[in-house]
Design an enzyme around this catalytic site. Structure first.
Site, PDB file in Angstrom:
ATOM      1  N   LYS A  83       0.856  -1.194   0.000  1.00 33.52           N
ATOM      2  CA  LYS A  83       0.000   0.000   0.000  1.00 33.52           C
ATOM      3  C   LYS A  83       0.894   1.246   0.000  1.00 33.52           C
ATOM      4  CE  LYS A  83      -4.208   1.357   2.494  1.00 33.52           C
ATOM      5  NZ  LYS A  83      -4.878   1.185   3.803  1.00 33.52           N
TER       6      LYS A  83
HETATM    7  O1  G3P Z   1      -7.759   2.145   5.435  1.00 34.84           O
HETATM    8  C1  G3P Z   1      -7.957   3.486   5.327  1.00 34.84           C
HETATM    9  C2  G3P Z   1      -9.362   3.997   5.585  1.00 34.84           C
HETATM   10  O2  G3P Z   1     -10.301   2.997   5.472  1.00 34.84           O
HETATM   11  C3  G3P Z   1      -9.465   4.875   6.782  1.00 34.84           C
HETATM   12  O3  G3P Z   1     -10.770   5.053   7.245  1.00 34.84           O
HETATM   13  O4  G3P Z   1     -12.407   5.880   8.913  1.00 34.84           O
HETATM   14  O5  G3P Z   1      -9.948   6.365   9.223  1.00 34.84           O
HETATM   15  O6  G3P Z   1     -11.247   7.506   7.448  1.00 34.84           O
HETATM   16  P1  G3P Z   1     -11.105   6.278   8.274  1.00 34.84           P
END
Ligand code: G3P
Length: 215
Positions: A83
């Site tokens: 990633k």
């Molecule tokens: O994996 C990255 C992403 O899914 C992050 O989610 O909820 O931290 O914006 P969030």
């Protein structure tokens, strides 16, 4: 549609995997920080449980460091996906790794041209962050729809992975918009199975049965 879990918590990953419908896992530096465990060790543990793609994010922001980390992480298991952030260095690393047959997940995508560029570089996955766009009064779902359209226009093979999914409505909209994959916290995976009328209906079925036949 494929379903990934977005966590580095091994217990949640095992529980989600036991449902029998889990296709992969995504992790990021913030998720691994919550676990307070060595990133490489946790990735090994995850790959023992889940055979589908497991995204491992690099910490380096420069091309050389990204390539070095990618080489180390890729050795952990054949299902590791590297990633990388969508930056100039990230794009170069994506192209170099894709040319070598290493799968990449290009993350922190917030506008459609980023998705176009990483598809051209051969990315395996692109991760538009829908919840974080909604957080700043933009429209996360609009981004998913635009990327879908662009990828379909040109037949790009990069999979559209909806990330930063916060609730079941996001999931419904992603499925309708044709996202190939969604990566979802365990709490939302559980919500995807729930409806109050299911609980009410089941209770009534069992009560009626008991009334008629006892037990
Ligand atoms: O994996 C990255 C992403 O899914 C992050 O989610 O909820 O931290 O914006 P969030």
């Amino acid at each position: 549609m494929e379903l990934y879990i977005d966590t580095a918590n091994l217990d949640e990953i095992k529980q989600a995997n036991d449902l029998g419908v889990l296709d992969g896992v995504t992790t990021n530096p913030s998720l691994i920080a919550k676990e307070k465990i060595d990133y490489g060790k946790r990735l090994e543990e995850i790959c023992r449980v889940v055979k589908g793609p497991v995204s491992a994010e690099v910490i380096s922001v420069e091309y050389e460091g990204m390539m070095k980390e990618a080489g180390e992480r890729a050795k952990i298991a054949p299902n590791i996906v590297i990633k990388l952030p969508i930056t100039v260095d990230g794009l170069r690393a994506c192209k170099a790794l894709s040319d070598k047959g290493v799968k990449t997940n290009m993350t922190l995508c917030f506008q459609p041209l980023q998705a176009l560029m990483v598809a051209k570089a051969g990315a395996f996955l692109v991760s538009p962050f829908i919840g974080r766009l909604d957080d700043v009064a933009e429209d996360g779902m609009d981004l998913i729809q635009r990327i879908r359209q662009i990828y379909d226009n040109f037949g790009y093979k990069t999979k559209l992975l909806a990330a930063s999914v916060r609730h079941p409505k996001h999931m419904v909209d992603c499925a309708l918009a044709g996202a190939d994959v969604a990566t979802v916290p365990f709490s939302v995976i559980k919500q995807m199975l729930q409806h109050p009328l299911t609980d009410v209906g089941l209770k009534k079925f069992l009560e009626d049965y008991k009334k008629a036949f006892g037990g």
